[in-house]
Design an enzyme around this catalytic site. Sequence first.
Site, PDB file in Angstrom:
ATOM      1  N   LYS A 211     -10.551  -3.709  -4.108  1.00  0.00           N
ATOM      2  CA  LYS A 211     -11.205  -2.415  -4.327  1.00  0.00           C
ATOM      3  C   LYS A 211     -10.188  -1.329  -4.626  1.00  0.00           C
ATOM      4  O   LYS A 211     -10.485  -0.366  -5.304  1.00  0.00           O
ATOM      5  CB  LYS A 211     -12.129  -2.033  -3.163  1.00  0.00           C
ATOM      6  CG  LYS A 211     -11.537  -2.112  -1.797  1.00  0.00           C
ATOM      7  CD  LYS A 211     -12.627  -2.098  -0.706  1.00  0.00           C
ATOM      8  CE  LYS A 211     -12.135  -2.774   0.570  1.00  0.00           C
ATOM      9  NZ  LYS A 211     -13.163  -3.092   1.514  1.00  0.00           N
TER      10      LYS A 211
ATOM     11  N   LYS B 294       0.820  -1.218   0.000  1.00  0.00           N
ATOM     12  CA  LYS B 294       0.000   0.000   0.000  1.00  0.00           C
ATOM     13  C   LYS B 294       0.852   1.265   0.000  1.00  0.00           C
ATOM     14  O   LYS B 294       0.536   2.237  -0.674  1.00  0.00           O
ATOM     15  CB  LYS B 294      -0.939   0.019   1.216  1.00  0.00           C
ATOM     16  CG  LYS B 294      -2.098  -0.948   1.079  1.00  0.00           C
ATOM     17  CD  LYS B 294      -3.148  -0.661   2.132  1.00  0.00           C
ATOM     18  CE  LYS B 294      -4.252  -1.708   2.120  1.00  0.00           C
ATOM     19  NZ  LYS B 294      -5.218  -1.505   3.204  1.00  0.00           N
TER      20      LYS B 294
ATOM     21  N   LYS C 228      -5.330 -10.495  -6.961  1.00  0.00           N
ATOM     22  CA  LYS C 228      -6.608 -10.662  -6.267  1.00  0.00           C
ATOM     23  C   LYS C 228      -7.574  -9.553  -6.680  1.00  0.00           C
ATOM     24  O   LYS C 228      -7.141  -8.440  -7.030  1.00  0.00           O
ATOM     25  CB  LYS C 228      -6.409 -10.688  -4.750  1.00  0.00           C
ATOM     26  CG  LYS C 228      -6.085  -9.362  -4.142  1.00  0.00           C
ATOM     27  CD  LYS C 228      -6.214  -9.343  -2.622  1.00  0.00           C
ATOM     28  CE  LYS C 228      -5.841  -7.952  -2.147  1.00  0.00           C
ATOM     29  NZ  LYS C 228      -5.937  -7.686  -0.756  1.00  0.00           N
TER      30      LYS C 228
HETATM   31  P1  TYM Z   1     -10.857  -5.663   3.702  1.00  0.00           P
HETATM   32  O1  TYM Z   1     -11.846  -4.608   4.010  1.00  0.00           O
HETATM   33  O2  TYM Z   1      -9.785  -5.383   2.701  1.00  0.00           O
HETATM   34  O3  TYM Z   1     -11.591  -6.981   3.188  1.00  0.00           O
HETATM   35  C1  TYM Z   1     -12.650  -7.574   3.904  1.00  0.00           C
HETATM   36  C2  TYM Z   1     -12.539  -9.092   3.805  1.00  0.00           C
HETATM   37  O4  TYM Z   1     -12.603  -9.531   2.436  1.00  0.00           O
HETATM   38  C3  TYM Z   1     -11.531 -10.420   2.164  1.00  0.00           C
HETATM   39  N1  TYM Z   1     -11.133 -10.278   0.761  1.00  0.00           N
HETATM   40  C4  TYM Z   1     -11.032 -11.301  -0.110  1.00  0.00           C
HETATM   41  N2  TYM Z   1     -11.236 -12.625   0.026  1.00  0.00           N
HETATM   42  C5  TYM Z   1     -11.060 -13.404  -1.073  1.00  0.00           C
HETATM   43  N3  TYM Z   1     -10.700 -12.902  -2.286  1.00  0.00           N
HETATM   44  C6  TYM Z   1     -10.490 -11.579  -2.473  1.00  0.00           C
HETATM   45  N4  TYM Z   1     -10.143 -11.089  -3.651  1.00  0.00           N
HETATM   46  C7  TYM Z   1     -10.655 -10.708  -1.356  1.00  0.00           C
HETATM   47  N5  TYM Z   1     -10.517  -9.372  -1.174  1.00  0.00           N
HETATM   48  C8  TYM Z   1     -10.817  -9.127   0.108  1.00  0.00           C
HETATM   49  C9  TYM Z   1     -10.423  -9.976   3.106  1.00  0.00           C
HETATM   50  O5  TYM Z   1      -9.471 -11.010   3.310  1.00  0.00           O
HETATM   51  C10 TYM Z   1     -11.206  -9.632   4.348  1.00  0.00           C
HETATM   52  O6  TYM Z   1     -11.459 -10.798   5.124  1.00  0.00           O
HETATM   53  N6  TYM Z   1      -7.561  -5.689   7.439  1.00  0.00           N
HETATM   54  C11 TYM Z   1      -8.904  -6.099   7.087  1.00  0.00           C
HETATM   55  C12 TYM Z   1      -9.989  -5.497   7.958  1.00  0.00           C
HETATM   56  C13 TYM Z   1      -9.896  -5.772   9.421  1.00  0.00           C
HETATM   57  C14 TYM Z   1     -10.073  -7.014  10.072  1.00  0.00           C
HETATM   58  C15 TYM Z   1      -9.966  -6.747  11.462  1.00  0.00           C
HETATM   59  C16 TYM Z   1     -10.306  -8.298   9.615  1.00  0.00           C
HETATM   60  C17 TYM Z   1      -9.684  -4.835  10.397  1.00  0.00           C
HETATM   61  N7  TYM Z   1      -9.733  -5.418  11.642  1.00  0.00           N
HETATM   62  C18 TYM Z   1     -10.086  -7.771  12.411  1.00  0.00           C
HETATM   63  C19 TYM Z   1     -10.406  -9.322  10.565  1.00  0.00           C
HETATM   64  C20 TYM Z   1     -10.304  -9.048  11.942  1.00  0.00           C
HETATM   65  C21 TYM Z   1      -9.152  -5.645   5.660  1.00  0.00           C
HETATM   66  O7  TYM Z   1      -8.524  -4.768   5.155  1.00  0.00           O
HETATM   67  O8  TYM Z   1     -10.200  -6.226   5.059  1.00  0.00           O
END
Ligand code: TYM
Length: 334
Positions: free
Chosen positions: A200, A114, A197
């Site tokens: 967004k 990032k 992957k």
């Molecule tokens: P975020 O907002 O990027 O994504 C949310 C969830 O979607 C999953 N994900 C995917 N899974 C499969 N294929 C894909 N292409 C794909 N893109 C996104 C992510 O793995 C995620 O589970 N850091 C985290 C947010 C967070 C969090 C937490 C998660 C903050 N605190 C505590 C778990 C526990 C994030 O950026 O997710």
Amino acid sequence: MARPRVLSGIQPTADSFHLGNYLGAVRQWVTLQETHDAFYCVVDLHAITVATEPAALRRRSRVAAAQLFAAGLDPERATVFVQSHVREHTELAWILICQTGMGEAARMTQFKDKSAKFGEQAASVGLFTYPILQAADILIYQANSVPVGADQKQHLELTRDLGQRFNHRFGDTFTIPEPYILKEVEKITDLQDPSAKMSKSSSSPAGILDVLEQPGPLRKKVMRAVTDTGSEVLFDEENKPGISNLLRIQSALTGTAIPDLVARYEGQGYGTFKKEVAEAVVETFTPIRERTEKLLADEVELDRLLAIGAERARVVARHTMAEVRDRVGFLPSL
Ligand code: TYM
């Protein structure tokens, strides 16, 4: 016996979730509310680690919450809340920041990816400490498992390390969580670039399927998804990554095993297959979009549901923090 606990979070950084979020995470959240004591948060504190416009943040936080309820989370069973409503997350994050080595934090690949975008020097310190706030989110609820996609593996490793370190230094305080990652859907890839992957922040509009998108554009994007040489629908990650991704999507959405799909499309070419993948996506997303629109039409009710979630979350977070403060050696505040 008490149910095991799950916690997960999703960032309100886009106007819609995408298929990767849905298949990799949110769908499991819905299933797990049946068997677990479930906590799910819209992580607005994480969203501000990169420059964010206040009005957009407000709108996207509500859109994210509405999509979670629309996807099937039941406010009676699952605790759905907004991270910034529970102040204890930031307090625990600070304490954990003080237990984290610079080198350890610098190894996080998501920070490297990032920050590379705008140059490491321009990245905020918040982006650097992002995974430690995530560890606080998880540890504060004493979560047993964390349903996420594959891209979160390293952050969960750090969470486990920080939990164990704290327990070792200050006495048993935190449950050490396990990742809950379903192999078949752990990484849904970009329709235009099956080596990356679906994301967004980095996918082109043609590469990403948004949950709130209309059927027309959804169908068009699936039909235009890059396909591989040849014309056979076969699961072959190496030579046919595009078709393999679509097969994984189709299988997850319809519950049909991949070998059965391969048999069904034998001798039919890519066209029929893609058409049916598109229909499966539209059939899944349309009811979620319609329910999301309804929920967003009544902001007062949506905010009320989030207030109930925050209240339930605070009870657990306060309890953990009282113990943490004492263990660390802070004086009681009378
Ligand atoms: P975020 O907002 O990027 O994504 C949310 C969830 O979607 C999953 N994900 C995917 N899974 C499969 N294929 C894909 N292409 C794909 N893109 C996104 C992510 O793995 C995620 O589970 N850091 C985290 C947010 C967070 C969090 C937490 C998660 C903050 N605190 C505590 C778990 C526990 C994030 O950026 O997710």
